[in-house]
Scaffold this motif. Structure first.
Motif, mmCIF file in Angstrom:
data_model
loop_
_atom_site.group_PDB
_atom_site.id
_atom_site.type_symbol
_atom_site.label_atom_id
_atom_site.label_comp_id
_atom_site.label_asym_id
_atom_site.label_seq_id
_atom_site.Cartn_x
_atom_site.Cartn_y
_atom_site.Cartn_z
ATOM 1 N N SER A 268 0.782 -1.233 0.000
ATOM 2 C CA SER A 268 0.000 0.000 0.000
ATOM 3 C C SER A 268 0.814 1.284 0.000
ATOM 4 O O SER A 268 0.263 2.358 -0.251
ATOM 5 C CB SER A 268 -0.938 0.019 1.213
ATOM 6 O OG SER A 268 -0.190 0.024 2.427
ATOM 7 N N GLY A 272 0.838 2.537 -4.219
ATOM 8 C CA GLY A 272 0.306 1.181 -4.066
ATOM 9 C C GLY A 272 0.737 0.258 -5.189
ATOM 10 O O GLY A 272 0.791 0.637 -6.352
ATOM 11 N N ASN A 294 -3.572 -5.846 1.428
ATOM 12 C CA ASN A 294 -3.673 -4.391 1.441
ATOM 13 C C ASN A 294 -2.858 -3.823 0.295
ATOM 14 O O ASN A 294 -1.631 -3.780 0.357
ATOM 15 C CB ASN A 294 -3.172 -3.846 2.776
ATOM 16 C CG ASN A 294 -3.329 -2.337 2.879
ATOM 17 O OD1 ASN A 294 -3.842 -1.692 1.971
ATOM 18 N ND2 ASN A 294 -2.871 -1.771 3.986
ATOM 19 N N GLY A 296 -3.568 -0.704 -0.951
ATOM 20 C CA GLY A 296 -3.746 0.740 -0.971
ATOM 21 C C GLY A 296 -4.907 1.153 -1.856
ATOM 22 O O GLY A 296 -5.714 0.339 -2.305
ATOM 23 N N SER A 297 -4.996 2.444 -2.110
ATOM 24 C CA SER A 297 -6.135 2.972 -2.871
ATOM 25 C C SER A 297 -5.977 2.812 -4.372
ATOM 26 O O SER A 297 -6.957 2.862 -5.115
ATOM 27 C CB SER A 297 -6.325 4.457 -2.537
ATOM 28 O OG SER A 297 -5.149 5.194 -2.836
ATOM 29 N N CYS A 322 -7.961 -1.778 3.860
ATOM 30 C CA CYS A 322 -8.175 -0.412 3.402
ATOM 31 C C CYS A 322 -9.406 -0.443 2.509
ATOM 32 O O CYS A 322 -9.942 -1.517 2.227
ATOM 33 C CB CYS A 322 -6.960 0.079 2.613
ATOM 34 S SG CYS A 322 -6.605 -0.911 1.158
ATOM 35 N N SER A 325 -9.756 -1.891 -3.440
ATOM 36 C CA SER A 325 -9.008 -1.344 -4.558
ATOM 37 C C SER A 325 -9.859 -1.320 -5.817
ATOM 38 O O SER A 325 -10.890 -1.967 -5.884
ATOM 39 C CB SER A 325 -7.734 -2.146 -4.783
ATOM 40 O OG SER A 325 -7.880 -3.468 -4.431
#
Length: 332
Positions: A268, A272, A294, A296-297, A322, A325
């Motif tokens: 992440s 990411g 994970n 990330g965005s 999180c 995605s």
């Protein structure tokens, strides 16, 4: 200097050439080798022998195009070159490759039949580095950089049959059982790599220590054999934003003895990185697993097949740490 089938380059020695080929029963290099090519073909250094030692050696290959350094054998042990029995590169030795036109570092190979001990420093801008052996592999203290200023990051390939990634100071070059050569790779060398890292085992890879990549590079586990390699996950893996890829492998959670495992795979950091998991299974009937992915965005998570337990009593959970995605595909 040649003596009784031995070639020795002492610390004060210096050799400069376009291409350099050294072949002997025993090769011991402490001096400096510089190969430079200005034409359309990269410079080449090829060192062959039964026993090869680089101690305080300095090998520099440069030119307009990317060059090649082959020590102990060819890439992945290609049969066109004979194999060294043992190859040693100590902590004070370095190999540096660069090209003025392409910004790519070419190919660097350390290869042996029985034992490769790589403790030095290899810098190959945008190139491919393979440090491996048909038998034992030791990378304690090794440093590899394939970062390129003008092009994509290169690769560091490690491809023994059985691999264990663990923490510790493994001083011996022989870390493998004679009947089942399990090569212990020092996790600190992998964590500190300034290069994308590929672990390509033929049989299995076991992650016994937490992997925490420091330079935001990619980490890949792939299969070299005719059937998928098994990757045993017992610790977390964090790439610092690099991609994490298990393509062509089967991931088993745990060490086969049961218990509770909370495993996090984290890419992440920064923008990411992607996470690719072909197949995840639990490895014991008395096992409770929480697997957290994970990315990330901006990273993508791709699980190709359902996560299943080997026995009905296994507890298997998949969670995101999180917000989901953009792409989370799970093909059932």
């Amino acid at each position: 200097i040649e003596e009784k089938g031995q070639i020795k380059l002492v610390p004060s020695s210096y050799i400069e050439a376009g291409d350099l080929f050294i072949e002997s029963g025993h090769v011991h290099i402490q001096g400096q080798i510089e190969a430079t090519a200005e034409g359309d073909f990269g410079a080449k250094v090829q060192i062959q022998g039964k026993e090869i030692e680089l101690k305080s050696a300095d090998i520099h290959v440069s030119g307009k195009e990317a060059g090649t350094v082959l020590i102990g054998g060819d890439f992945q042990g290609n049969a066109r070159l004979p194999w060294a029995t043992d190859v040693l590169m100590d902590r004070d030795s370095k190999i540096q490759m660069s090209s003025s036109a392409t910004g790519e570092g070419g190919l660097v190979v350390l290869w042996s039949k029985e034992s490769t001990s790589f403790h030095g420093n290899i810098m190959a801008e945008g190139g491919l580095v393979e440090t491996s052996s048909k038998g034992n592999l030791n990378i304690d203290g090794a440093k590899v950089s394939t970062r390129s200023i003008t092009g994509p990051m290169g690769q560091w390939l490690l491809d023994p049959d059985y691999t264990t990634i663990a923490e510790g100071d493994f001083g011996s070059p022989c870390l493998c059982d004679n009947t089942q050569p399990t090569c212990v790779l020092n996790v600190n060398s992998i964590n500190q790599a300034d290069s994308n890292v590929t672990v390509a085992s033929t049989i299995s890879t076991t992650v016994l220590s937490e992997i925490n990549m420091e330079n935001g590079v990619d980490l890949s586990f792939i299969s070299c054999g005719s059937s998928p390699t098994t990757v045993f996950l017992t610790q977390n893996i964090t790439t610092g934003g690099g991609h994490l890829d298990f393509s062509g492998t089967v991931q088993q959670i745990g060490d086969g003895r049961g218990g509770t495992f909370n495993i996090t795979l984290d890419t992440s950091a920064g923008s990411g990185g992607d996470i690719t998991l072909p197949k995840v299974i639990s490895s014991s009937s008395n096992l409770s697993v929480t697997l957290t992915l994970n990315a990330g965005s901006n990273g993508h998570v791709d699980v190709h097949s359902p996560a299943v337990g080997s026995e009905g009593s296994s507890d298997f959970l998949v969670a995101m740490a999180c917000p989901p995605s953009p792409i989370f595909s799970r093909q059932l």
